[in-house]
Scaffold this active site. Structure first.
Site, PDB file in Angstrom:
ATOM      1  N   ASN A  87       0.803  -1.230   0.000  1.00 40.74           N
ATOM      2  CA  ASN A  87       0.000   0.000   0.000  1.00 40.74           C
ATOM      3  C   ASN A  87       0.837   1.283   0.000  1.00 40.74           C
ATOM      4  O   ASN A  87       0.388   2.308  -0.513  1.00 40.74           O
ATOM      5  CB  ASN A  87      -0.917  -0.025   1.230  1.00 40.74           C
ATOM      6  CG  ASN A  87      -1.563   1.320   1.483  1.00 40.74           C
ATOM      7  OD1 ASN A  87      -2.512   1.698   0.790  1.00 40.74           O
ATOM      8  ND2 ASN A  87      -1.053   2.073   2.444  1.00 40.74           N
ATOM      9  N   SER A 139      -3.745   2.499  -8.681  1.00 42.67           N
ATOM     10  CA  SER A 139      -4.550   3.730  -8.716  1.00 42.67           C
ATOM     11  C   SER A 139      -5.237   3.808 -10.062  1.00 42.67           C
ATOM     12  O   SER A 139      -4.740   3.283 -11.067  1.00 42.67           O
ATOM     13  CB  SER A 139      -3.659   4.957  -8.545  1.00 42.67           C
ATOM     14  OG  SER A 139      -4.358   6.124  -8.896  1.00 42.67           O
ATOM     15  N   TYR A 152       4.032   8.927 -11.013  1.00 44.12           N
ATOM     16  CA  TYR A 152       3.044   8.188 -10.210  1.00 44.12           C
ATOM     17  C   TYR A 152       2.249   7.220 -11.101  1.00 44.12           C
ATOM     18  O   TYR A 152       2.112   6.039 -10.795  1.00 44.12           O
ATOM     19  CB  TYR A 152       2.120   9.203  -9.541  1.00 44.12           C
ATOM     20  CG  TYR A 152       1.066   8.622  -8.640  1.00 44.12           C
ATOM     21  CD1 TYR A 152       1.388   8.117  -7.392  1.00 44.12           C
ATOM     22  CD2 TYR A 152      -0.272   8.599  -9.038  1.00 44.12           C
ATOM     23  CE1 TYR A 152       0.415   7.596  -6.554  1.00 44.12           C
ATOM     24  CE2 TYR A 152      -1.257   8.080  -8.206  1.00 44.12           C
ATOM     25  CZ  TYR A 152      -0.915   7.578  -6.964  1.00 44.12           C
ATOM     26  OH  TYR A 152      -1.892   7.066  -6.147  1.00 44.12           O
ATOM     27  N   ALA A 154       3.003   6.030 -14.055  1.00 45.38           N
ATOM     28  CA  ALA A 154       3.848   4.949 -14.595  1.00 45.38           C
ATOM     29  C   ALA A 154       4.062   3.871 -13.537  1.00 45.38           C
ATOM     30  O   ALA A 154       3.991   2.669 -13.825  1.00 45.38           O
ATOM     31  CB  ALA A 154       5.187   5.524 -15.057  1.00 45.38           C
ATOM     32  N   SER A 155       4.292   4.294 -12.289  1.00 42.55           N
ATOM     33  CA  SER A 155       4.508   3.301 -11.224  1.00 42.55           C
ATOM     34  C   SER A 155       3.240   2.492 -10.983  1.00 42.55           C
ATOM     35  O   SER A 155       3.289   1.288 -10.746  1.00 42.55           O
ATOM     36  CB  SER A 155       4.975   3.981  -9.931  1.00 42.55           C
ATOM     37  OG  SER A 155       3.924   4.693  -9.303  1.00 42.55           O
ATOM     38  N   ILE A 185      -9.779   9.388  -3.181  1.00 38.26           N
ATOM     39  CA  ILE A 185     -10.182   8.939  -1.844  1.00 38.26           C
ATOM     40  C   ILE A 185      -9.870  10.056  -0.844  1.00 38.26           C
ATOM     41  O   ILE A 185      -8.834  10.721  -0.950  1.00 38.26           O
ATOM     42  CB  ILE A 185      -9.431   7.641  -1.447  1.00 38.26           C
ATOM     43  CG1 ILE A 185      -9.597   6.566  -2.540  1.00 38.26           C
ATOM     44  CG2 ILE A 185      -9.917   7.121  -0.100  1.00 38.26           C
ATOM     45  CD1 ILE A 185     -11.018   6.131  -2.833  1.00 38.26           C
TER      46      ILE A 185
HETATM   47  P1  NDP Z   1      -1.021   8.596   2.756  1.00 38.47           P
HETATM   48  O1  NDP Z   1      -0.058   9.627   2.268  1.00 38.47           O
HETATM   49  O2  NDP Z   1      -2.187   9.024   3.573  1.00 38.47           O
HETATM   50  O3  NDP Z   1      -0.219   7.473   3.582  1.00 38.47           O
HETATM   51  C1  NDP Z   1       0.925   6.897   3.020  1.00 38.47           C
HETATM   52  C2  NDP Z   1       1.441   5.805   3.918  1.00 38.47           C
HETATM   53  O4  NDP Z   1       2.609   5.246   3.285  1.00 38.47           O
HETATM   54  C3  NDP Z   1       1.895   6.325   5.269  1.00 38.47           C
HETATM   55  O5  NDP Z   1       1.703   5.307   6.220  1.00 38.47           O
HETATM   56  C4  NDP Z   1       3.386   6.572   5.047  1.00 38.47           C
HETATM   57  O6  NDP Z   1       4.143   6.542   6.253  1.00 38.47           O
HETATM   58  C5  NDP Z   1       3.727   5.392   4.163  1.00 38.47           C
HETATM   59  N1  NDP Z   1       4.929   5.600   3.379  1.00 38.47           N
HETATM   60  C6  NDP Z   1       5.250   6.635   2.555  1.00 38.47           C
HETATM   61  N2  NDP Z   1       6.472   6.460   2.046  1.00 38.47           N
HETATM   62  C7  NDP Z   1       6.935   5.294   2.541  1.00 38.47           C
HETATM   63  C8  NDP Z   1       8.143   4.574   2.395  1.00 38.47           C
HETATM   64  N3  NDP Z   1       9.146   5.016   1.633  1.00 38.47           N
HETATM   65  N4  NDP Z   1       8.266   3.409   3.065  1.00 38.47           N
HETATM   66  C9  NDP Z   1       7.292   2.938   3.859  1.00 38.47           C
HETATM   67  N5  NDP Z   1       6.121   3.573   4.033  1.00 38.47           N
HETATM   68  C10 NDP Z   1       5.955   4.746   3.392  1.00 38.47           C
HETATM   69  O7  NDP Z   1      -1.474   7.792   1.452  1.00 38.47           O
HETATM   70  P2  NDP Z   1      -2.929   7.305   0.981  1.00 38.47           P
HETATM   71  O8  NDP Z   1      -3.604   6.571   2.070  1.00 38.47           O
HETATM   72  O9  NDP Z   1      -3.603   8.436   0.329  1.00 38.47           O
HETATM   73  O10 NDP Z   1      -2.520   6.271  -0.168  1.00 38.47           O
HETATM   74  C11 NDP Z   1      -2.192   4.912   0.119  1.00 38.47           C
HETATM   75  C12 NDP Z   1      -1.988   4.177  -1.186  1.00 38.47           C
HETATM   76  O11 NDP Z   1      -3.175   4.275  -1.977  1.00 38.47           O
HETATM   77  C13 NDP Z   1      -0.842   4.756  -2.041  1.00 38.47           C
HETATM   78  O12 NDP Z   1      -0.164   3.716  -2.702  1.00 38.47           O
HETATM   79  C14 NDP Z   1      -1.585   5.613  -3.047  1.00 38.47           C
HETATM   80  O13 NDP Z   1      -0.877   5.767  -4.247  1.00 38.47           O
HETATM   81  C15 NDP Z   1      -2.859   4.796  -3.250  1.00 38.47           C
HETATM   82  N6  NDP Z   1      -3.957   5.607  -3.753  1.00 38.47           N
HETATM   83  C16 NDP Z   1      -4.446   6.675  -3.011  1.00 38.47           C
HETATM   84  C17 NDP Z   1      -5.485   7.430  -3.513  1.00 38.47           C
HETATM   85  C18 NDP Z   1      -6.063   8.595  -2.752  1.00 38.47           C
HETATM   86  O14 NDP Z   1      -6.925   9.294  -3.303  1.00 38.47           O
HETATM   87  N7  NDP Z   1      -5.661   8.834  -1.526  1.00 38.47           N
HETATM   88  C19 NDP Z   1      -6.061   7.144  -4.831  1.00 38.47           C
HETATM   89  C20 NDP Z   1      -5.480   6.017  -5.499  1.00 38.47           C
HETATM   90  C21 NDP Z   1      -4.469   5.286  -4.964  1.00 38.47           C
HETATM   91  P3  NDP Z   1       4.753   7.929   6.873  1.00 38.47           P
HETATM   92  O15 NDP Z   1       3.578   8.836   7.099  1.00 38.47           O
HETATM   93  O16 NDP Z   1       5.425   7.486   8.125  1.00 38.47           O
HETATM   94  O17 NDP Z   1       5.705   8.453   5.826  1.00 38.47           O
END
Ligand code: NDP
Length: 244
Positions: A87, A139, A152, A154-155, A185
């Site tokens: 995630n 996503s 983003y 591309a990933s 979201i």
């Molecule tokens: P948030 O930014 O709210 O949370 C991200 C989480 O990932 C945090 O727990 C953060 O920890 C952790 N994180 C970030 N970088 C790293 C790293 N290098 N190693 C380990 N953990 C890391 O993200 P969202 O909840 O919004 O998104 C979660 C997933 O869902 C992502 O992959 C996103 O691309 C995908 N997504 C989100 C959408 C949205 O609208 N929100 C839409 C589509 C997909 P910390 O805070 O400690 O850095």
């Protein structure tokens, strides 16, 4: 209550946090976080009353050595996980021509390469135990372009290709691999967008609202459950009709 564990990367905030809370009703959950220790400790506290054991670990997924160390430690202590929710993700938006190589690499390392590092250690034990489920948090941007999100997007598109190939390689071992594709979201990221722009975005969604983190968590829980045992190599889009 299932006597196995599930890994949720980036489980301290947003969608990951909701997924940890949802899964801990039924599973033991290990989650990772990167920078925000307060948020991680809040999740651990919130889960204290839930049936599953929940532990958070700081582990930057883009750091191969850190992932390898933690994965080996978890395998030694708890054995093979039943499932993984990949995630953790970042966006670092910029128009492609203005994107710095460092930011491009950081997005790829965090969103994509981290999955490879974790899989490298966790998939074989899952295959040997004869079953399991892997969920990749892609996503809708992986299938529908979004200006400023070339790295983003591309990933996230690469995650779809990865899931399809893994489903073919792991199917005979009973390990399923699927992608979730959320649209907009309601998480911290959305609140960094100015209010007027958010209202404009909402209008583009047929359901006229942003998705809830609990709606994504419910789909992740379903993909990990015995209710989806014939589903693998697929993409499940949760976007209120945005990509319809
Ligand atoms: P948030 O930014 O709210 O949370 C991200 C989480 O990932 C945090 O727990 C953060 O920890 C952790 N994180 C970030 N970088 C790293 C790293 N290098 N190693 C380990 N953990 C890391 O993200 P969202 O909840 O919004 O998104 C979660 C997933 O869902 C992502 O992959 C996103 O691309 C995908 N997504 C989100 C959408 C949205 O609208 N929100 C839409 C589509 C997909 P910390 O805070 O400690 O850095």
């Amino acid at each position: 209550m299932r006597n196995q564990w599930i890994l949720v990367t980036g489980g301290s905030r947003g969608i990951g946090r909701a997924t940890v809370l949802r899964l801990a009703k039924q599973w033991n959950v290990i989650f990772t976080w990167c920078k925000d220790s307060d948020a991680a400790h809040d999740v651990e506290r919130e889960c204290e009353s839930l049936p599953g054991m929940v532990e958070g670990y700081q582990c930057d997924g883009s750091d191969e050595q850190a992932v390898t160390r933690l994965a080996a430690d978890l395998l030694a202590r708890y054995g093979s996980p039943f499932g993984v929710v990949h995630n953790a993700g970042i966006t670092l938006d910029a128009l492609h021509i203005h994107q710095s190589p460092a930011n491009w690499r950081q997005v790829m390392d965090t969103n994509l390469n981290a999955i490879f590092y974790w899989n490298h250690l966790l998939l074989e034990p899952m295959m040997m135990q004869g079953g399991g489920s892997v969920v990749l948090m892609s996503s809708v941007t992986g299938v529908k372009g979004n200006s400023g999100q070339s790295a983003y997007g591309a990933s996230k598109a690469a995650m779809i290709g990865l899931a399809r190939t893994l489903s073919i390689e792991l199917g005979r071992f009973g390990v399923r691999v699927n992608c979730l594709l959320p649209g907009y979201i309601d998480t911290d990221i959305m609140h960094t967008i100015p209010k007027e722009k958010r209202a404009d975005l909402r209008k583009t969604i047929p359901m006229k609202r942003f998705g809830k983190v609990t709606e994504v968590a419910a789909a992740a829980a379903w993909l990990l459950s015995d209710e989806s045992t014939y589903m693998t190599g697929q993409t499940l889009i949760l976007d209120g009709g945005l990509s319809a």
